[in-house]
Design a protein around this motif. Sequence first.
Motif: not given
Length: 466
Positions: A186-192
């Motif tokens: 659920d973290n949605f690191c912007t690159y991933c």
Amino acid sequence: MKERPIVSDQEMLRQQEFMKLVKALDARPQSYHIVSMGCQMNERDSESIAGMLNEMGMRHEPVREQADLILYNTCCVRENAENKALGNVIWLKELKKDKPELMICVGGCMTQEKGMAAMMKRRYPFIDLVYGTHNLYKLPEYIYRVLTEKRPVVEVMDIDGEVVEGMPEARKSRFSAFVNIMYGCDNFCTYCIVPYVRGRERSRTPEAVIAECLRLQDEGAQEIMLLGQNVNSYRGGGAAFAELLYRIDKLGIPRIRFMTSHPKDLSDELIAAFGELEHLMPQLHLPVQAGSDEVLRRMNRSYSREHYLALVEKLREMCPEIGLTSDIIVGFPGETLSQFEETLSLVSAVRFDAAYTFIYSPRAGTRAAAYPDETPYAVKSERIQRLIDLQQAISLEVLEKQVGKRERVLVEAVSTRDSASVGGKTPRGHMVNFPGGAELIGKFVDVEITSAGRNTLRGRQIISEA
Ligand code: SAH
Ligand code: SF4
Ligand code: F3S
């Protein structure tokens, strides 16, 4: 993390029926070969796939070209992973020309990308089955359909994901086992892209995890690796990850490890576990990604450089011998030279045992893919080389410090380079090669470390006098 529904027992019984139906078919593949790409999650999924195919009466064929069914369990975390998967699939088209009965299946993270399944259906009609990460458990049903309807099946579900219990499995190793404890991110690191292809976070119950560990222990497991995209945000049946670890530690399996942990969720209880638990190995993979606060903010990592460094300090206070490893991205959109140099200075300050370094790869649909990126690739290549050189020098120093120590090694395999040696890991996770035979595989051996190489140690077995 919300509680997610569990795929019903009834559905799993249905799939068992399909396994029997496939097995009873006259014209079905007799052998299979699985190509597992990407991370340990995929490796673990491949063990379930192998289990299902075994129950359908097929046997594992080590030579890909000779198998009747070839399955690609794909990864798409970076563009080169995706290109590799697609390149392989196109190559299979040629193979199928010579062997029309060959069954080709493609699943895993790549098929779950937006528009990918439709593209594959249109452009690669020779693929017999395309499925996704959320419907892996339906493989028996899909294979039955391909064989009886005699046309391709393309089924990818666009859902958040559920927990699946009770799939068959064929484990790669008897003594060292992967145990999934949670799925999704659920973290949605912007690159991933992982949150898009693996769905929302969901955890197994502690009871299901413990039952699996007990079973593996009965079967001879000496080491278990708890797996999840974010193991430390585990929450199953109300229990946090640290609680689960304390319970697993009591089972008495000699070695416990886990990955991957997110720095923002590394609780004091979890740090304390490294000082307190008998079987938890002194090793932690704690991806930092970048050393600059501004870059971390734009990556949506939710922690600062200072916070990360403070975690490292606390971990080492609790467990001075802990071996830390990391993932680092170079050339994130807009990363300046001085921001990159903050990554170098962080690496120098932390002194990781090892780090996996990647040049940023834009993934369609992620937020960072829309960020302006003016740094030329050649500059990014130069930066990553500086980082690799620095980390290699540190890794070598860390390894050299191990020389002269006595370590207990869990032997994994005969060395690839020297058939008169075997290799295995120390508690801290360093690979040691030493003279010995295949009979030591799966056993603990006390070893004296005699020298350090670039990535591995060498040693000799200590024969006790008693
Ligand atoms: N859930 C884990 C690992 C996810 S993927 C975690 O959070 O650490 C493994 C690694 O791939 C990440 O840690 C990151 O360093 C790298 N990665 C992910 N997306 C990437 C991208 N678009 N470009 C380059 N590296 C990427
Ligand atoms: Fe990707 Fe970040 Fe989730 Fe890891 S924590 S899987 S890097 S989004
Ligand atoms: Fe790749 Fe999927 Fe793992 S994208 S890194 S195989 S979760």
